[in-house]
Design an enzyme around this catalytic site. Structure first.
Site, PDB file in Angstrom:
ATOM      1  N   LYS A   1       0.870  -1.186   0.000  1.00 16.24           N
ATOM      2  CA  LYS A   1       0.000   0.000   0.000  1.00 16.24           C
ATOM      3  C   LYS A   1       0.899   1.226   0.000  1.00 16.24           C
ATOM      4  O   LYS A   1       1.824   1.314   0.818  1.00 16.24           O
ATOM      5  CB  LYS A   1      -0.909   0.000   1.232  1.00 16.24           C
ATOM      6  CG  LYS A   1      -1.862   1.188   1.231  1.00 16.24           C
ATOM      7  CD  LYS A   1      -2.882   1.091   2.327  1.00 16.24           C
ATOM      8  CE  LYS A   1      -2.327   1.513   3.662  1.00 16.24           C
ATOM      9  NZ  LYS A   1      -3.340   1.577   4.712  1.00 16.24           N
TER      10      LYS A   1
ATOM     11  N   GLY B   1      -5.325   3.851  18.110  1.00 16.09           N
ATOM     12  CA  GLY B   1      -4.979   5.197  17.632  1.00 16.09           C
ATOM     13  C   GLY B   1      -3.485   5.468  17.553  1.00 16.09           C
ATOM     14  O   GLY B   1      -3.048   6.325  16.800  1.00 16.09           O
TER      15      GLY B   1
HETATM   16  P1  NAD Z   1      -9.238  12.120  12.900  1.00 12.90           P
HETATM   17  O1  NAD Z   1      -8.251  13.220  12.687  1.00 12.90           O
HETATM   18  O2  NAD Z   1     -10.405  12.003  11.992  1.00 12.90           O
HETATM   19  O3  NAD Z   1      -9.804  12.197  14.406  1.00 12.90           O
HETATM   20  C1  NAD Z   1      -8.919  12.361  15.494  1.00 12.90           C
HETATM   21  C2  NAD Z   1      -9.618  12.030  16.784  1.00 12.90           C
HETATM   22  O4  NAD Z   1      -8.691  12.169  17.870  1.00 12.90           O
HETATM   23  C3  NAD Z   1     -10.789  12.937  17.112  1.00 12.90           C
HETATM   24  O5  NAD Z   1     -11.729  12.199  17.842  1.00 12.90           O
HETATM   25  C4  NAD Z   1     -10.137  14.026  17.986  1.00 12.90           C
HETATM   26  O6  NAD Z   1     -11.079  14.653  18.840  1.00 12.90           O
HETATM   27  C5  NAD Z   1      -9.185  13.174  18.786  1.00 12.90           C
HETATM   28  N1  NAD Z   1      -8.028  13.912  19.286  1.00 12.90           N
HETATM   29  C6  NAD Z   1      -7.153  14.659  18.565  1.00 12.90           C
HETATM   30  N2  NAD Z   1      -6.176  15.121  19.375  1.00 12.90           N
HETATM   31  C7  NAD Z   1      -6.463  14.666  20.626  1.00 12.90           C
HETATM   32  C8  NAD Z   1      -5.835  14.813  21.881  1.00 12.90           C
HETATM   33  N3  NAD Z   1      -4.700  15.499  22.030  1.00 12.90           N
HETATM   34  N4  NAD Z   1      -6.392  14.207  22.951  1.00 12.90           N
HETATM   35  C9  NAD Z   1      -7.517  13.490  22.816  1.00 12.90           C
HETATM   36  N5  NAD Z   1      -8.159  13.302  21.651  1.00 12.90           N
HETATM   37  C10 NAD Z   1      -7.629  13.885  20.572  1.00 12.90           C
HETATM   38  O7  NAD Z   1      -8.373  10.785  12.923  1.00 12.90           O
HETATM   39  P2  NAD Z   1      -8.809   9.294  12.528  1.00 12.90           P
HETATM   40  O8  NAD Z   1      -8.624   9.105  11.071  1.00 12.90           O
HETATM   41  O9  NAD Z   1     -10.109   8.949  13.156  1.00 12.90           O
HETATM   42  O10 NAD Z   1      -7.639   8.468  13.246  1.00 12.90           O
HETATM   43  C11 NAD Z   1      -7.571   8.396  14.653  1.00 12.90           C
HETATM   44  C12 NAD Z   1      -6.218   7.829  15.045  1.00 12.90           C
HETATM   45  O11 NAD Z   1      -6.083   6.518  14.533  1.00 12.90           O
HETATM   46  C13 NAD Z   1      -5.031   8.621  14.470  1.00 12.90           C
HETATM   47  O12 NAD Z   1      -4.035   8.710  15.472  1.00 12.90           O
HETATM   48  C14 NAD Z   1      -4.559   7.765  13.306  1.00 12.90           C
HETATM   49  O13 NAD Z   1      -3.202   7.965  13.016  1.00 12.90           O
HETATM   50  C15 NAD Z   1      -4.841   6.371  13.861  1.00 12.90           C
HETATM   51  N6  NAD Z   1      -4.979   5.320  12.860  1.00 12.90           N
HETATM   52  C16 NAD Z   1      -4.490   4.101  13.188  1.00 12.90           C
HETATM   53  C17 NAD Z   1      -4.585   3.057  12.279  1.00 12.90           C
HETATM   54  C18 NAD Z   1      -4.061   1.692  12.652  1.00 12.90           C
HETATM   55  O14 NAD Z   1      -3.971   0.817  11.792  1.00 12.90           O
HETATM   56  N7  NAD Z   1      -3.778   1.457  13.899  1.00 12.90           N
HETATM   57  C19 NAD Z   1      -5.185   3.257  11.018  1.00 12.90           C
HETATM   58  C20 NAD Z   1      -5.721   4.514  10.738  1.00 12.90           C
HETATM   59  C21 NAD Z   1      -5.620   5.547  11.662  1.00 12.90           C
END
Ligand code: NAD
Length: 319
Positions: free
Chosen positions: A67, A220
């Site tokens: 990817k 996350g």
């Molecule tokens: P997004 O930007 O759409 O949403 C971010 C979320 O985190 C929101 O709910 C926001 O309110 C919250 N947030 C931001 N900063 C914060 C803080 N300091 N304290 C508490 N909450 C906070 O992001 P998303 O696309 O929903 O992704 C969420 C997380 O998941 C990201 O960190 C992303 O990198 C991660 N992710 C992980 C995988 C995986 O395979 N593990 C895949 C995709 C995304």
């Protein structure tokens, strides 16, 4: 090569098909037949973008691919999704490219499928309340995949900005399940299974919040410096991950005490648990650290390619 367009993916792959694909490739990893290649992730210095590759090979299914994509934070202003990626599959016998598949939706589906696989195998007996921390792009997919497992009667959610929980309420109630917003201590006390999917850089869920038998899918934290869980939770839990090496470097388990070699050595892969009952947890608290691995990406891409070819949606281009 076959092309499967991003716009066609929603008609093809749902949460349950994604779960089957991801559980299958985790099992292949547990048998030593599938693995991911080291991740490349670079800052481009253009449009504040992060670009990278996640490659993998599943020898048992003969699926090879990568990817390519990442995160373009300025895309929203251009009417595009901030997350952009495409998965390429190759013939492992010849190296010829087989397919290019839009992977924006697939990334959300495979991420939600990973936590759902962990919930399927690690949820406490009789668990009926699902907790979710975070309400961004990924969160609705996480709820749908977990509820598709059945047995949940209530979802409780927390987000730093509570207004964003409204989307989660709508998605949950559409599936006939009650939704309630709670503070973190109430969520930790009442939920039997907790998904964390926020972009936080310090612990949100604290050790004292979590009571009784609980499974946490920590999704996350996928970059150095991010953190969602109190290290006290890690020390009293049985730890599982998609990839131990990734968990210790970019996942939640990067926050384990560097001197606690026994705890670090105790981390098991979810794939090992799927293929061997001897890996059953002993503690009442379990944590799955899902960091996102290339094997997930090629598994869902291969599943969607088969569906697209069967339904006539895939387009053939001679290259
Ligand atoms: P997004 O930007 O759409 O949403 C971010 C979320 O985190 C929101 O709910 C926001 O309110 C919250 N947030 C931001 N900063 C914060 C803080 N300091 N304290 C508490 N909450 C906070 O992001 P998303 O696309 O929903 O992704 C969420 C997380 O998941 C990201 O960190 C992303 O990198 C991660 N992710 C992980 C995988 C995986 O395979 N593990 C895949 C995709 C995304």
């Amino acid at each position: 090569m076959w092309i499967v367009a991003e716009k066609d993916i929603p008609k093809l792959l749902d949460s349950q098909a994604a779960l089957r694909a991801v559980e299958g490739v985790f099992a292949s990893m547990g048998k030593g037949a599938a693995d991911s290649f080291p991740v490349v992730r670079e800052s481009l210095g253009v449009a504040s973008a992060l670009f990278g590759f996640k490659g993998a090979f599943d020898k048992s299914a003969m699926v090879l691919g990568l990817k390519a994509g990442g995160y373009w934070p300025e895309n929203t202003k251009k009417g595009l999704s901030n997350h952009q990626s495409t998965t390429f599959l190759f013939d492992p016998q010849t190296g010829r490219v087989e397919a290019a598949i839009g992977a924006n939706l697939l990334t959300a589906l495979r991420t939600a499928a990973a936590s759902a696989v962990s919930i399927k195998h690690l949820r406490p007996k009789g668990s009926s309340t699902l907790g979710i921390i975070g309400a961004g792009h990924q969160a609705v997919f996480q709820i749908r995949a977990a509820l598709a497992l059945g047995g949940f009667e209530r979802v409780v959610g927390w987000n730093r900005t509570p207004g964003r929980l409204e989307n989660l309420r709508v998605a949950t109630e559409e599936l006939g399940v009650r939704f309630e917003s709670l503070e973190l201590d109430g969520l930790g006390r009442e939920a039997d299974v907790i998904i964390t999917i926020a972009s936080a850089f310090e612990p949100l869920l604290l050790d004292q919040h979590v009571k009784g038998p609980t499974h946490i899918a920590a999704m996350g934290t996928d970059t150095r410096g991010k953190q969602e869980l109190d290290p006290g939770l890690l020390s009293r839990a049985d730890l599982f991950s998609d990839s131990v090496a990734q968990s210790l470097t970019i996942g939640e388990f990067q926050h384990l005490d560097v001197d606690d070699s026994a705890k670090r050595a105790s981390i098991r892969r979810l794939g090992d648990l799927i293929v061997s009952d001897q890996q059953r947890p002993r503690s009442e608290l379990t944590i799955f650290d899902g960091t996102g691995v290339g094997t997930q990406d090629i598994a869902v891409a291969n599943a969607v390619l088969a569906m697209a070819r069967e339904s006539g949606v895939a387009q053939w281009v001679e290259i």
